[in-house]
Design an enzyme around this catalytic site. Structure first.
Site, mmCIF file in Angstrom:
data_model
loop_
_atom_site.group_PDB
_atom_site.id
_atom_site.type_symbol
_atom_site.label_atom_id
_atom_site.label_comp_id
_atom_site.label_asym_id
_atom_site.label_seq_id
_atom_site.Cartn_x
_atom_site.Cartn_y
_atom_site.Cartn_z
ATOM 1 N N SER A 161 0.879 -1.173 0.000
ATOM 2 C CA SER A 161 0.000 0.000 0.000
ATOM 3 C C SER A 161 0.916 1.223 0.000
ATOM 4 O O SER A 161 1.152 1.855 1.013
ATOM 5 C CB SER A 161 -0.926 -0.012 1.217
ATOM 6 O OG SER A 161 -0.245 0.251 2.405
ATOM 7 N N HIS B 216 -3.223 -6.103 2.652
ATOM 8 C CA HIS B 216 -2.299 -7.095 3.218
ATOM 9 C C HIS B 216 -2.968 -8.432 3.528
ATOM 10 O O HIS B 216 -2.342 -9.312 4.116
ATOM 11 C CB HIS B 216 -1.663 -6.562 4.505
ATOM 12 C CG HIS B 216 -0.805 -5.358 4.279
ATOM 13 N ND1 HIS B 216 -0.371 -4.554 5.293
ATOM 14 C CD2 HIS B 216 -0.296 -4.815 3.144
ATOM 15 C CE1 HIS B 216 0.363 -3.562 4.811
ATOM 16 N NE2 HIS B 216 0.409 -3.696 3.496
ATOM 17 N N GLN C 174 -6.509 -1.400 7.210
ATOM 18 C CA GLN C 174 -5.388 -2.298 6.916
ATOM 19 C C GLN C 174 -4.771 -2.970 8.156
ATOM 20 O O GLN C 174 -4.362 -4.118 8.096
ATOM 21 C CB GLN C 174 -4.320 -1.474 6.190
ATOM 22 C CG GLN C 174 -3.084 -2.225 5.773
ATOM 23 C CD GLN C 174 -2.134 -1.315 5.001
ATOM 24 O OE1 GLN C 174 -2.336 -1.052 3.837
ATOM 25 N NE2 GLN C 174 -1.093 -0.831 5.663
ATOM 26 N N GLU C 175 -4.687 -2.214 9.257
ATOM 27 C CA GLU C 175 -3.954 -2.748 10.413
ATOM 28 C C GLU C 175 -4.675 -2.447 11.724
ATOM 29 O O GLU C 175 -5.072 -1.307 11.970
ATOM 30 C CB GLU C 175 -2.549 -2.120 10.501
ATOM 31 C CG GLU C 175 -1.704 -2.400 9.296
ATOM 32 C CD GLU C 175 -0.346 -1.712 9.340
ATOM 33 O OE1 GLU C 175 0.115 -1.346 10.440
ATOM 34 O OE2 GLU C 175 0.237 -1.533 8.259
ATOM 35 N N GLU D 61 1.660 -9.369 7.180
ATOM 36 C CA GLU D 61 2.458 -8.897 8.316
ATOM 37 C C GLU D 61 2.280 -9.784 9.542
ATOM 38 O O GLU D 61 2.572 -9.381 10.668
ATOM 39 C CB GLU D 61 2.129 -7.440 8.620
ATOM 40 C CG GLU D 61 2.482 -6.539 7.436
ATOM 41 C CD GLU D 61 2.346 -5.062 7.726
ATOM 42 O OE1 GLU D 61 1.786 -4.688 8.779
ATOM 43 O OE2 GLU D 61 2.805 -4.271 6.884
ATOM 44 N N ASP E 53 -3.889 1.380 11.447
ATOM 45 C CA ASP E 53 -3.476 1.980 10.180
ATOM 46 C C ASP E 53 -4.650 1.794 9.229
ATOM 47 O O ASP E 53 -4.918 0.690 8.738
ATOM 48 C CB ASP E 53 -2.211 1.332 9.603
ATOM 49 C CG ASP E 53 -1.781 2.013 8.294
ATOM 50 O OD1 ASP E 53 -2.456 2.984 7.882
ATOM 51 O OD2 ASP E 53 -0.787 1.576 7.687
ATOM 52 N N GLU F 107 -3.242 5.956 11.906
ATOM 53 C CA GLU F 107 -2.369 6.241 10.755
ATOM 54 C C GLU F 107 -3.215 6.368 9.487
ATOM 55 O O GLU F 107 -4.179 5.627 9.296
ATOM 56 C CB GLU F 107 -1.364 5.081 10.628
ATOM 57 C CG GLU F 107 -0.372 5.257 9.492
ATOM 58 C CD GLU F 107 0.531 4.021 9.356
ATOM 59 O OE1 GLU F 107 0.823 3.360 10.373
ATOM 60 O OE2 GLU F 107 0.927 3.729 8.214
ATOM 61 N N ASP G 111 1.656 8.565 6.882
ATOM 62 C CA ASP G 111 2.471 7.613 6.113
ATOM 63 C C ASP G 111 2.438 8.038 4.643
ATOM 64 O O ASP G 111 3.351 8.731 4.162
ATOM 65 C CB ASP G 111 1.929 6.191 6.334
ATOM 66 C CG ASP G 111 2.627 5.141 5.479
ATOM 67 O OD1 ASP G 111 3.645 5.464 4.839
ATOM 68 O OD2 ASP G 111 2.161 3.987 5.433
ATOM 69 N N LYS H 148 9.792 5.284 7.047
ATOM 70 C CA LYS H 148 10.151 4.075 6.286
ATOM 71 C C LYS H 148 11.326 4.454 5.392
ATOM 72 O O LYS H 148 11.161 5.256 4.456
ATOM 73 C CB LYS H 148 8.986 3.642 5.406
ATOM 74 C CG LYS H 148 7.752 3.146 6.147
ATOM 75 C CD LYS H 148 6.578 3.047 5.189
ATOM 76 C CE LYS H 148 5.444 2.203 5.732
ATOM 77 N NZ LYS H 148 4.218 2.321 4.889
ATOM 78 N N HIS I 267 8.512 -1.038 9.396
ATOM 79 C CA HIS I 267 8.858 -2.036 8.367
ATOM 80 C C HIS I 267 8.016 -1.782 7.118
ATOM 81 O O HIS I 267 7.219 -0.838 7.085
ATOM 82 C CB HIS I 267 8.553 -3.442 8.922
ATOM 83 C CG HIS I 267 7.076 -3.662 9.151
ATOM 84 N ND1 HIS I 267 6.500 -4.893 9.257
ATOM 85 C CD2 HIS I 267 6.038 -2.774 9.265
ATOM 86 C CE1 HIS I 267 5.200 -4.780 9.429
ATOM 87 N NE2 HIS I 267 4.893 -3.502 9.442
ATOM 88 N N ARG I 268 8.135 -2.647 6.118
ATOM 89 C CA ARG I 268 7.198 -2.671 4.981
ATOM 90 C C ARG I 268 6.482 -4.023 4.991
ATOM 91 O O ARG I 268 6.940 -4.980 5.629
ATOM 92 C CB ARG I 268 7.927 -2.504 3.636
ATOM 93 C CG ARG I 268 8.676 -1.212 3.432
ATOM 94 C CD ARG I 268 7.911 0.045 3.747
ATOM 95 N NE ARG I 268 6.666 0.247 3.030
ATOM 96 C CZ ARG I 268 6.464 1.129 2.055
ATOM 97 N NH1 ARG I 268 7.470 1.888 1.644
ATOM 98 N NH2 ARG I 268 5.262 1.290 1.503
ATOM 99 N N SER I 269 5.396 -4.098 4.244
ATOM 100 C CA SER I 269 4.667 -5.374 4.230
ATOM 101 C C SER I 269 5.471 -6.475 3.540
ATOM 102 O O SER I 269 5.324 -7.656 3.849
ATOM 103 C CB SER I 269 3.296 -5.203 3.593
ATOM 104 O OG SER I 269 3.393 -4.553 2.354
ATOM 105 N N LYS J 224 6.829 -0.169 14.367
ATOM 106 C CA LYS J 224 5.889 -1.218 13.948
ATOM 107 C C LYS J 224 6.608 -2.194 13.034
ATOM 108 O O LYS J 224 7.281 -1.799 12.086
ATOM 109 C CB LYS J 224 4.601 -0.661 13.339
ATOM 110 C CG LYS J 224 4.674 -0.020 11.994
ATOM 111 C CD LYS J 224 3.245 0.170 11.440
ATOM 112 C CE LYS J 224 3.243 0.749 10.053
ATOM 113 N NZ LYS J 224 1.903 0.787 9.460
HETATM 114 C C1 PEP Z 1 1.910 0.669 5.915
HETATM 115 O O1 PEP Z 1 1.035 1.034 5.132
HETATM 116 O O2 PEP Z 1 2.174 1.344 6.895
HETATM 117 C C2 PEP Z 1 2.680 -0.566 5.646
HETATM 118 C C3 PEP Z 1 3.614 -1.008 6.477
HETATM 119 O O3 PEP Z 1 2.342 -1.249 4.534
HETATM 120 P P1 PEP Z 1 3.145 -1.190 3.163
HETATM 121 O O4 PEP Z 1 4.535 -1.598 3.438
HETATM 122 O O5 PEP Z 1 2.394 -2.157 2.282
HETATM 123 O O6 PEP Z 1 3.049 0.225 2.679
HETATM 124 MG MG MG Z 2 0.611 2.827 6.502
#
Ligand code: PEP
Ligand code: MG
Length: 422
Positions: free
Chosen positions: A41, A155, A163-164, A207, A242, A283, A310, A335, A363-365, A386
Site C-alpha cells: 500500500s 495485506h 489495513q492494520e 504482516e 493503520d 495512521e 504515512d 520508512k 517495516h514494509r509489508s 511497527k
Molecule cells: C503501511 O502502510 O504502513 C505498511 C507497512 O504497509 P506497506 O509496506 O504495504 O506500505
Molecule cells: Mg501505513
C-alpha cells in the site's frame, strides 16, 4: 582500514517471494550486508523502486537495480571512508540525480546506504543503534512495539477495509515485558478467533496478523480487546490503527463497509471509535491527497490521539515540512525505503522531532530478515516501532533484535508517553 574496498549487490527475495536488492560492502573490518524492503500500500510520492518489467517475476525483477549498484554506485563509493555516512549518501543521491531516484532506483541506493552505516558502526567499534544515536544526536530509547495482530486492506484476503489493527503494550517497564505481553495477547486472540469463526480465521496476512473474515470496522477492535482482557492487561494496552485510507478512496469518497462516505462522515466514524475504544494512534485516516480532511482531523482530534502520516509524507523532508506547516498530522511514520538513503530518513525524523511531532519507525509489508530498523528505532530514540505481529520470521527478526539491544544497551523503555500528542 576505514575505506570501502568493495561493493557488490545481488537479487534476493522478500517475504512475499518478490525480488529485492541485497548489498555487501567490504572494509578492513569485515563484510557488511543490508537488504531493502518493499510496500504494497504505497504512497504515490515514494522514491522509485527500480523494477525490470517484462514477464519474469511479474515484472518485479531487480536485475537493473543490482547492476546499478555493481557498475555505477560501487565506483562512486569505493575508496570512501565508511564512517562518512552523510558524504556517502549525498554522493549516492547526486549520482542518481533525479528528484525521486528513478534513474538508479531507491532500492539500489538504499542497499548501499544501509550497508555503509553498518560498516561505519563496525569501524567505530560501536553497536549500530549507538552509531545511529550519534548520527542523529538523540539518546537511545527502547520503542513500544505496535503489534499488527489483525490484518486487512491490501495485506490480507479478507473483507476488512482498514489495513492494520495493532495492540500497543504501553504500560510496561521494559520492551521485554511489553513484547511478551503482546505475544500472550496474540495467542489468546488466535484461540478466540478459531473458536468463534473457525479455523480459516487464524490464517495470517502479509504482516503476520490474523486475517479473519470480519467486515465491520470495529469488530477486530472488539476481538483484540477481548483477548487483552482475558490475559489481564486491560490497563496496560491500547489500540493503534493503520486505516491506509488511500486504498479505499474513490471518486472523492471513502468506500467502507459498502458505504460511500465523505469527510464529515469519516470524521464522525473516528470520533465514535475514540469514544468507545482506547485508541492511541490513527495512521493514514484520510487519503494522501485529501489535505483538507487531514487538517480537519488534526483540528478535531489532534490533541487526543496520534495522527500518524504515512502516504501523506512518505518519509520525505519536503513533504513533512509542508504537513507540519499546514498542521495535517502530529506524527511521522518513518520508512527508509520511501526516501532512499539513511541520511535523508534521519533528516525527516529530525524535522518531525524538532516540530514536536512523534515518530514511528516502520517495516514494509514485504520484508527481509534484515534488522536495521530495530537499531534505527532505538538510535533515534523515537519510542515507537511497527514490525507487524509476533509471527513470521521476518517480523520477529526485528523484535528479537530489540530484545538483544535492550539487554546490551540498558536503554529505557518509552512506555505510554511515546504516543501522547505533544
Ligand atoms: C503501511 O502502510 O504502513 C505498511 C507497512 O504497509 P506497506 O509496506 O504495504 O506500505
Ligand atoms: Mg501505513
Amino acid at each position: 582500514m576505514y575505506e570501502i574496498k568493495a561493493v557488490g549487490a545481488r537479487q534476493i527475495f522478500d517475504s512475499r517471494g518478490n525480488p529485492t536488492v541485497e548489498c555487501v560492502i567490504k572494509t578492513g573490518f569485515g563484510r557488511f550486508k543490508a537488504s531493502v524492503p518493499s510496500g504494497a500500500s504505497t504512497g504515490t510520492r515514494e522514491a522509485v523502486e527500480l523494477r525490470d518489467g517484462g514477464k519474469e517475476f511479474n515484472g518485479l525483477g531487480v536485475s537493473r537495480a543490482v547492476q546499478n549498484v555493481n557498475e555505477i554506485l560501487s565506483v562512486v563509493v569505493k575508496g570512501r571512508d565508511c564512517r562518512r555516512q552523510k558524504e556517502i549518501d549525498s554522493l549516492l543521491v547526486k549520482e542518481d540525480g533525479t528528484p525521486n531516484k528513478s534513474k538508479l532506483g531507491a532500492n539500489a541506493l538504499l542497499s548501499v546506504s544501509l550497508a555503509a552505516a553498518k560498516a561505519g558502526a563496525a569501524a567505530e567499534n560501536m553497536e549500530l543503534y549507538d552509531y545511529i544515536s550519534e548520527l542523529s544526536s538523540r539518546n537511545p530509547l527502547m520503542p513500544v512495539p505496535a503489534l499488527n495482530i489483525i490484518n486487512g486492506g491490501k495485506h490480507a484476503g479478507n473483507s476488512l477495509d482498514f489495513q492494520e489493527y495493532q495492540v500497543l503494550p504501553v504500560g510496561f517497564k521494559s520492551f521485554k515485558e511489553a513484547f511478551s505481553a503482546g505475544v500472550e495477547v496474540f495467542h489468546q486472540l488466535k484461540k478466540n478467533l478459531e473458536k468463534n469463526y473457525g479455523r480459516s480465521a487464524i490464517n495470517v496476512g502479509d504482516e503476520g496478523g490474523f486475517a479473519p473474515q470480519l467486515r465491520k470496522v470495529e469488530e477486530p477492535i472488539d476481538e483484540i480487546l477481548k483477548a487483552v482482557e482475558s490475559v489481564g492487561y486491560a490497563k496496560e494496552m491500547v489500540i493503534g490503527l493503520d486505516v491506509a485510507a488511500s486504498s479505499f478512496f474513490m471518486g472523492g469518497k471513502y468506500l467502507i463497509e459498502k458505504k460511500s462516505l465523505g469527510i464529515v462522515s469519516m470524521l464522525e466514524e473516528y470520533e465514535t471509535l475514540l469514544k468507545y475504544y482506547p485508541i492511541a494512534s490513527i495512521e493514514d485516516p484520510f487519503a494522501e491527497s485529501d489535505y483538507h480532511a487531514w487538517e480537519e482531523i488534526v483540528k478535531k482530534l489532534g490533541k487526543r490521539v496520534q495522527i500518524l502520516a504515512d502516504d501523506l509524507t512518505v518519509s520525505q523532508e519536503a513533504l513533512v515540512a509542508e504537513a507540519i506547516r499546514r498542521n495535517r498530522a502530529n506524527a511521522l511514520l518513518l520508512k527508509v525505503n520511501q526516501v532512499g538513503t539513511l541520511t535523508e530518513a534521519l533528516e525527516s525524523a529530525a524535522l518531525a522531532h524538532n516540530s514536536n511531532w512523534n515518530v514511528q519507525v516502520s517495516h514494509r509489508s514485504g520484508e527481509t530478515n534484515g534488522t536495521f530498523i530495530a537499531d534505527l528505532a532505538v538510535g533515534i530514540g523515537c519510542g515507537q516501532i511497527k514490525s507487524g505481529a509476533p509471527c513470521r520470521g521476518e517480523r520477529l527478526a526485528k523484535y528479537n533484535r530489540l530484545l538483544e539491544i535492550e539487554e546490551s544497551s540498558g536503554a529505557l523503555f518509552a512506555g505510554r508517553k511515546a504516543f501522547k500528542p505533544k
